[in-house]
Design an enzyme around this catalytic site. Structure first.
Site, short mmCIF file in Angstrom:
data_model
loop_
_atom_site.label_atom_id
_atom_site.label_comp_id
_atom_site.label_asym_id
_atom_site.label_seq_id
_atom_site.Cartn_x
_atom_site.Cartn_y
_atom_site.Cartn_z
N CYS A 34 17.68 -37.48 -6.16
CA CYS A 34 16.84 -38.38 -5.37
C CYS A 34 16.70 -37.86 -3.95
O CYS A 34 17.22 -36.81 -3.59
CB CYS A 34 17.47 -39.77 -5.33
N ARG A 51 13.54 -41.98 -6.08
CA ARG A 51 14.38 -41.70 -7.24
C ARG A 51 13.73 -40.77 -8.26
O ARG A 51 12.57 -40.94 -8.62
CB ARG A 51 14.74 -43.01 -7.95
N LEU A 52 14.52 -39.80 -8.69
CA LEU A 52 14.22 -39.01 -9.87
C LEU A 52 15.14 -39.54 -10.97
O LEU A 52 16.36 -39.36 -10.91
CB LEU A 52 14.49 -37.52 -9.62
N ALA A 53 14.59 -40.23 -11.93
CA ALA A 53 15.39 -40.94 -12.92
C ALA A 53 15.89 -40.00 -14.01
O ALA A 53 15.11 -39.37 -14.71
CB ALA A 53 14.56 -42.07 -13.55
N VAL A 54 17.23 -39.90 -14.12
CA VAL A 54 17.86 -39.01 -15.10
C VAL A 54 18.85 -39.78 -15.98
O VAL A 54 18.90 -39.59 -17.18
CB VAL A 54 18.57 -37.84 -14.38
N ASN A 88 22.20 -39.78 -3.74
CA ASN A 88 21.49 -38.63 -4.30
C ASN A 88 22.53 -37.77 -4.99
O ASN A 88 23.45 -37.27 -4.33
CB ASN A 88 20.80 -37.85 -3.18
N GLY A 89 22.43 -37.59 -6.30
CA GLY A 89 23.40 -36.72 -6.94
C GLY A 89 23.64 -37.05 -8.40
O GLY A 89 22.87 -37.79 -9.03
N GLU A 90 24.72 -36.52 -8.90
CA GLU A 90 25.09 -36.69 -10.29
C GLU A 90 26.61 -36.56 -10.40
O GLU A 90 27.19 -35.58 -9.91
CB GLU A 90 24.43 -35.61 -11.14
N ASP A 131 25.39 -43.83 -12.79
CA ASP A 131 26.51 -43.36 -11.98
C ASP A 131 26.41 -43.90 -10.55
O ASP A 131 27.40 -43.92 -9.83
CB ASP A 131 26.59 -41.83 -11.99
#
Length: 609
Positions: free
Chosen positions: A2, A50-53, A77-79, A101
């Site tokens: 994101c 948001r980039l939805a993953v 922002n992250g994973e 997450d």
């Protein structure tokens, strides 16, 4: 992945910051094209794209949770790659409302406060507004994969994922001082950790976190590379490496959207692709792999010490070996030159010229097929793959091994500024500060002592530049790229593995090859290191030369900063000095000045001396 931003003040009312937030949000839309949100309160204005993953429906941000009457709001922002383990730890205290997450990170902060970062395995940058405590917690991942920049005013803090978003905030001046000039012309595309180049813009360093409240900003280091005695046999070390890498790759394959891999035919990307293909095969799926090449590169490619062979035959070997669904991106010179400007907008700074531009084009093409990709960055830094690790003369040279061109670079600085900057001292002090920071043991011999310094230098400089490139060029197209070699557990461990093991059989990354030999065909396993591919077509040199010639034929801010006569000499193609290691030679140096001109104009930069 994101984009995040925010404006924080405990003295002024932030509810009037909507317009500024919208401007910053617009600058971050490419990082997060799927959803957007803004949170406004008296003390905090928080922005998210948001980039939805993971948990596409439940992971919306900014996310607010109230526990025992206390309110907490996060932009993240992250994973996280250990989400499930942390969720299990927290399950006795909380009932989770989503599978994201983001909620795990926020509830971790609610449970553990600033200590939460010590529980995370992942790539992240986030801010939590703790309303009851009247403070904001800011943190960045250990390796520095995800960015977080900020600007401090007397009574407020502005932060964002990218420099370009900060520059949209109306009160932040677009100025560079003598330190910024030195960064641009003596170190770029590298950058001092914590430095945003533009006057007043700073970056939270990798492995750092802290609080902002009415008393100001208090940051501290929560993680670094530590030296310790590692008493393992080679067989034990090999097994340890295999376990760590397999675990890291498998964790990073978790996604609610399709995952693919970069594939250059080199050791690192081939290993990741091999493990990924195996895991997907268990699910009855075929891995999509992606490679980049250049029009007529086969015609103009010539062997060199740094690039002994080209990629296609090794890529074809791997795709046949793995049975992947392979995709090629072939870039022609006009497209590459045109993308130089977009690469500046993506990075927010002049960067690695066509090495950036080609990555941007490549990621744009991958995005047409998927949202998450795995890439092989950082194996060379951690496993000792670069020539400067293995050539004793280069290794023992007192200075950055990839930046031995200070005398050449300083000639470009305009006389209005050059007298203020001691070029050699500026570069050497940056080098020495990092080398001295590397933690050593009293038992280290000369080789191990220097190897710790080399690892720290690469970790803080060369690797960070490559991670900046990968994050900005990929996120410009809304593509999330994960880097399994950047697992902090691998970094911690490899910092303490003796050089004799890393250099097994006298081969670059010999330990890695031996540990993972069952995953690759012999041809790829034994391939000599080859860097990220760049164009060998002479048309690129001709095209960038013509473009720079046109730029300096008119009034331009570039010649306020850079000597016109040195640019004219550069265009004679008389000098062949490496600007930044093997990645930036004559064509890239010319392209760098094109990018510098674009950057000065795009952001209307002023000089503040």
């Amino acid at each position: 992945m994101c984009g995040i931003a925010g404006v924080i003040s405990f003295r002024d009312d932030m509810r009037g910051e909507l317009k500024s937030c919208e401007l910053m949000q617009k600058a971050l839309l490419r990082r997060g094209p799927d959803q957007r949100g803004i949170f406004l309160s008296h003390e905090a204005a928080l922005v998210h794209t948001r980039l939805a993953v993971i948990d596409i429906s439940g992971g919306r941000q900014p996310m607010t949770i109230t526990v025992n009457g206390r309110k907490y709001t996060i932009v993240y922002n992250g994973e996280l790659y250990n989400t499930q383990e942390i969720r299990t730890l927290l399950s006795e205290d909380f009932i989770f409302e989503t599978k994201s997450d983001t909620e795990v990170v926020l509830r971790s902060y609610i449970k553990w406060g600033a200590e939460c970062v010590n529980y995370f395995n992942g790539i992240f940058a986030f801010a939590v507004y703790d309303e009851s405590e009247q403070r904001v917690f800011l943190a960045r991942d250990r390796i520095g994969v995800k960015p977080l920049f900020y600007y401090r005013f007397e009574n407020k803090l502005v932060f964002a994922s990218e420099i370009s978003a900060l520059l949209e905030y109306p009160e932040i001046p677009h100025e560079i001082d003598k330190n910024g000039i030195a960064e641009l012309l003596l170190l770029a595309p590298g950058r001092t950790a914590g430095c945003g180049v533009i006057k007043g813009i700073e970056e939270i360093k990798s492995g750092w976190c802290g609080f902002y409240n009415a008393d100001g900003l208090d940051l501290w280091e929560y993680w670094r590379l530590h030296a310790y005695e590692l008493n393992e046999t080679f067989e034990q070390t090999k097994e340890h490496v295999r376990e760590l890498l397999l675990d890291s790759i498998r964790r990073q394959l978790v996604s609610d959207v399709p995952v693919c891999t970069f594939l250059s035919g080199g050791l690192d990307s081939s290993l990741i692709s091999s493990v990924a293909a195996s895991e997907m095969k268990k699910q009855g799926k075929i891995l999509n792999t992606f490679s980049v090449d250049y029009r007529d590169n086969d015609k103009y490619f010539t062997k060199s010490h740094f690039q002994p062979n080209s990629d296609p035959e090794y890529i074809n070997c791997m795709t046949e070996y793995l049975g992947t669904r392979h995709h090629w991106t072939v870039i022609d010179t006009p497209e590459l030159v045109e993308a130089l400007d977009d690469a500046v907008y993506a990075r927010g700074l002049p960067g690695m010229a066509d090495v950036d531009a080609s990555m941007l084009i490549f990621c744009r093409e991958i995005k047409k097929h998927g949202t998450v990709a795995l890439s092989g960055e950082c194996a060379d830094e951690l496993f000792g793959g670069y020539p400067w690790y293995r050539d004793k003369d280069i290794r023992m040279t007192d200075g950055f091994p990839w930046a031995q061109s200070t005398a050449y670079r300083k000639k470009f600085i305009n006389d209005n500024f050059s007298y203020m900057i001691d070029a050699e001292e500026f570069v050497y002090s940056a080098y020495r500060k990092t080398a001295d920071y590397a933690e050593k043991l009293s038992t280290d011999n000369e080789t191990e002592y220097r190897m710790r310094e080399m690892t720290q230098l690469n970790f803080d400089w060369f690797m960070q530049n490559l991670l900046d490139r990968k994050d900005r060029m990929s996120m410009y197209s809304g593509l999330e790229v994960r880097v399994p070699f950047c697992d902090y557990r691998i970094a911690e461990y490899m910092y303490n593995v003796k050089w004799e093991y890393k250099d097994y059989m006298g081969r670059e990354k010999g330990l890695l090859r031996e540990a993972m030999k069952d995953w690759l065909p012999e041809k790829v396993l034994n391939r000599k290191k080859s860097p990220y591919p760049k164009t060998h077509n002479p048309a690129f040199l001709e095209a960038v030369s013509e473009k720079l010639r046109n730029i300096i034929s008119e009034d331009t801010p570039l010649t306020d900063l850079v000597k016109r006569k040195e640019l004219e000499r550069l265009l004679l193609h008389a000098d062949h000095v490496q600007w930044y290691g093997q990645l930036m030679n004559l064509p890239q140096t010319i392209a760098f000045f094109i990018q510098l001109d674009c950057w000065l104009k795009r952001y209307n930069m002023k000089f503040s001396i």
